[in-house]
Design a protein around this motif. Sequence first.
Motif, PDB file in Angstrom:
ATOM      1  N   MET A  56       1.155  -4.204 -10.595  1.00  0.00           N
ATOM      2  CA  MET A  56       0.364  -4.880  -9.844  1.00  0.00           C
ATOM      3  C   MET A  56      -0.243  -4.661  -8.893  1.00  0.00           C
ATOM      4  SD  MET A  56       0.390  -7.768 -11.850  1.00  0.00           S
ATOM      5  CE  MET A  56      -0.243  -8.626 -10.880  1.00  0.00           C
ATOM      6  N   ILE A  57       0.543  -3.760  -7.921  1.00  0.00           N
ATOM      7  CA  ILE A  57      -0.317  -3.272  -6.765  1.00  0.00           C
ATOM      8  C   ILE A  57      -1.342  -2.368  -6.828  1.00  0.00           C
ATOM      9  CG2 ILE A  57       0.245  -2.135  -4.525  1.00  0.00           C
ATOM     10  CD1 ILE A  57       0.902  -4.919  -3.973  1.00  0.00           C
ATOM     11  N   THR A  58      -1.319  -1.102  -7.815  1.00  0.00           N
ATOM     12  CA  THR A  58      -2.292  -0.099  -7.968  1.00  0.00           C
ATOM     13  C   THR A  58      -3.050  -0.593  -8.537  1.00  0.00           C
ATOM     14  OG1 THR A  58      -0.219   0.321  -9.954  1.00  0.00           O
ATOM     15  CG2 THR A  58      -0.336   1.473  -8.442  1.00  0.00           C
ATOM     16  N   LEU A  59      -2.900  -1.349  -9.831  1.00  0.00           N
ATOM     17  CA  LEU A  59      -3.759  -2.247 -10.497  1.00  0.00           C
ATOM     18  C   LEU A  59      -4.820  -2.652  -9.453  1.00  0.00           C
ATOM     19  CD1 LEU A  59      -5.473  -2.461 -13.715  1.00  0.00           C
ATOM     20  CD2 LEU A  59      -3.707  -4.227 -13.270  1.00  0.00           C
ATOM     21  N   PHE A  60      -4.446  -3.262  -8.999  1.00  0.00           N
ATOM     22  CA  PHE A  60      -5.314  -4.884  -8.210  1.00  0.00           C
ATOM     23  C   PHE A  60      -6.391  -4.063  -7.201  1.00  0.00           C
ATOM     24  CE2 PHE A  60      -3.341  -8.389  -9.734  1.00  0.00           C
ATOM     25  CZ  PHE A  60      -3.565  -8.865 -10.466  1.00  0.00           C
ATOM     26  N   LEU A  61      -5.349  -2.945  -6.377  1.00  0.00           N
ATOM     27  CA  LEU A  61      -6.158  -1.668  -5.078  1.00  0.00           C
ATOM     28  C   LEU A  61      -7.220  -0.883  -5.890  1.00  0.00           C
ATOM     29  CD1 LEU A  61      -3.367  -1.839  -2.453  1.00  0.00           C
ATOM     30  CD2 LEU A  61      -4.986  -2.996  -2.880  1.00  0.00           C
ATOM     31  N   SER A  62      -6.585  -0.015  -7.311  1.00  0.00           N
ATOM     32  CA  SER A  62      -7.431   1.224  -7.210  1.00  0.00           C
ATOM     33  C   SER A  62      -9.073   0.170  -8.198  1.00  0.00           C
ATOM     34  CB  SER A  62      -6.721   1.838  -8.699  1.00  0.00           C
ATOM     35  OG  SER A  62      -6.610   1.234  -9.878  1.00  0.00           O
ATOM     36  N   GLY A  63      -8.800  -1.207  -8.327  1.00  0.00           N
ATOM     37  CA  GLY A  63      -9.667  -1.814  -9.320  1.00  0.00           C
ATOM     38  C   GLY A  63     -10.703  -1.943  -8.179  1.00  0.00           C
ATOM     39  N   MET A  64     -10.504  -2.783  -6.943  1.00  0.00           N
ATOM     40  CA  MET A  64     -11.107  -3.863  -6.215  1.00  0.00           C
ATOM     41  C   MET A  64     -11.289  -2.408  -5.125  1.00  0.00           C
ATOM     42  SD  MET A  64      -9.409  -7.287  -5.853  1.00  0.00           S
ATOM     43  CE  MET A  64      -7.303  -6.560  -4.542  1.00  0.00           C
ATOM     44  N   ASN A  65     -10.346  -1.211  -5.013  1.00  0.00           N
ATOM     45  CA  ASN A  65     -10.905  -0.233  -4.168  1.00  0.00           C
ATOM     46  C   ASN A  65     -12.670   0.112  -4.741  1.00  0.00           C
ATOM     47  OD1 ASN A  65     -11.355   2.785  -3.106  1.00  0.00           O
ATOM     48  ND2 ASN A  65     -10.569   1.054  -1.771  1.00  0.00           N
ATOM     49  N   ILE A  66     -12.795   0.500  -6.129  1.00  0.00           N
ATOM     50  CA  ILE A  66     -13.511   1.483  -6.005  1.00  0.00           C
ATOM     51  C   ILE A  66     -15.232   0.386  -6.782  1.00  0.00           C
ATOM     52  CG2 ILE A  66     -15.009   2.388  -8.461  1.00  0.00           C
ATOM     53  CD1 ILE A  66     -12.124   3.751  -8.828  1.00  0.00           C
ATOM     54  N   VAL A  67     -15.330  -1.397  -6.646  1.00  0.00           N
ATOM     55  CA  VAL A  67     -15.821  -2.110  -6.521  1.00  0.00           C
ATOM     56  C   VAL A  67     -16.109  -2.565  -5.200  1.00  0.00           C
ATOM     57  CG1 VAL A  67     -15.776  -4.146  -6.978  1.00  0.00           C
ATOM     58  CG2 VAL A  67     -14.947  -2.885  -8.768  1.00  0.00           C
ATOM     59  N   ARG A  68     -16.038  -1.902  -4.512  1.00  0.00           N
ATOM     60  CA  ARG A  68     -15.597  -2.238  -2.889  1.00  0.00           C
ATOM     61  C   ARG A  68     -17.156  -1.310  -2.425  1.00  0.00           C
ATOM     62  NH1 ARG A  68     -14.248  -0.700   2.040  1.00  0.00           N
ATOM     63  NH2 ARG A  68     -14.776  -2.182   3.277  1.00  0.00           N
ATOM     64  N   GLU A  69     -16.714  -0.324  -3.204  1.00  0.00           N
ATOM     65  CA  GLU A  69     -18.351   0.587  -2.905  1.00  0.00           C
ATOM     66  C   GLU A  69     -19.511  -0.006  -3.478  1.00  0.00           C
ATOM     67  OE1 GLU A  69     -17.689   3.593  -0.746  1.00  0.00           O
ATOM     68  OE2 GLU A  69     -15.349   4.472  -1.048  1.00  0.00           O
ATOM     69  N   LYS A  70     -19.423  -0.316  -4.465  1.00  0.00           N
ATOM     70  CA  LYS A  70     -20.681  -1.285  -5.223  1.00  0.00           C
ATOM     71  C   LYS A  70     -21.160  -1.799  -4.227  1.00  0.00           C
ATOM     72  CE  LYS A  70     -18.894  -0.427  -9.630  1.00  0.00           C
ATOM     73  NZ  LYS A  70     -19.014  -0.849 -11.241  1.00  0.00           N
TER      74      LYS A  70
END
Length: 373
Positions: free
Chosen positions: A192-206
């Motif tokens: 859960m931690i790696t999936l959520f953080l990796s997905g949201m981190n890249i979208v945050r750049e957008k």
Amino acid sequence: MSILWYLIQKEFKQIFRNKGMLPIIFILPILQLVILSNAATFEIKNIRLGYVDNDRSPSSRALMQKFDASDYFEVIGEYSSQNGAQHAMQDGLVDIVINVPDAFERGLYNGETVILGSTINAIDGAAAGVMNVYVQQLVMGYQKNIGIEMKASLLGNNKPISIQSIPSFWYNHTLNYKTFMVPGILVLLVTMITLFLSGMNIVREKEIGTLEQINVTPIKKGQFIIGKLFPFWVLGMIILSVGLGISKLVFNVPMLGSMWLLYVYTGVYILVILGMGLFISNFTETQQQAMFIAWFFAVIFILLSGLFTPIESMPPWAQRLTELNPIRYFVEVIRMVMLKGSGLSEMTPQLIKTVIYAVVMNLLAVWSYKKVN
């Protein structure tokens, strides 16, 4: 290489500057592991039991004393009628009502079939099934003791001969349910931690507009993806290490196999999850969208992983579907390595499937990522 190094440094700084992300990474996994491991159990204790004794004989009293002495039952009291006992169950005062019939003792000593009624609150069907097993086991033990006493009285032997079965419990000799659940919950947290953080981190750049700025720089596509995901790979390994420490110190979960082998498999598994996070982020525009989509797939994977329910008990179509579930393989591997001491040969099928999954998932993620130059 220097560009990649600067990107990784930049990501680590960005993670540690985000004060809201730090508790999610380091504090929540510890609390969740401790709390969920104590809460997620199928063991049922302190079952409230009431009874109606229509026989009032030494044998019926001995049976109730056996229930009272059990660690699983809490005898609330005796009811004068079945009606009163049923009202108590409706009021939520008891979970089980035992109805001892007339001539209970006489039937036992005459070798007749005695029907012992048990009414169980079955709102929770799974719990009712477990409670029924507890009742059956206790009654069977009592019946065995009665049979030995009858044989002794007939033969005039003060020391009756009995056959005793001595079980040997492998891999979890204390039958502690936490030993089974803690490794699985650790898999859940790493996922859960790696999936959520990796997905949201890249979208945050957008969302903040920096992704477009990076896209027009000379940074290559592969460098950006590695630099973006590598910090979360490291964080996933750190979460595993912290979780293993808690598992040993707090729950005393055995670690019989090679931890290096477990770390190697976890490293490959995290690549699968990071590929999923990148793939999801490529098709979302906000962190909220990414979180909802990730949660949708995570719930399905968790329910089909065998973490809470055995895969063998699922319908055939669901069992076939679990072959596509990477969480299933990690749950199997971590339990095999920690509890059974399995080596590379035993976990090779899961490792091969996870490697294939990692390659396919990351190729799809890289292919779907759009870079200007």
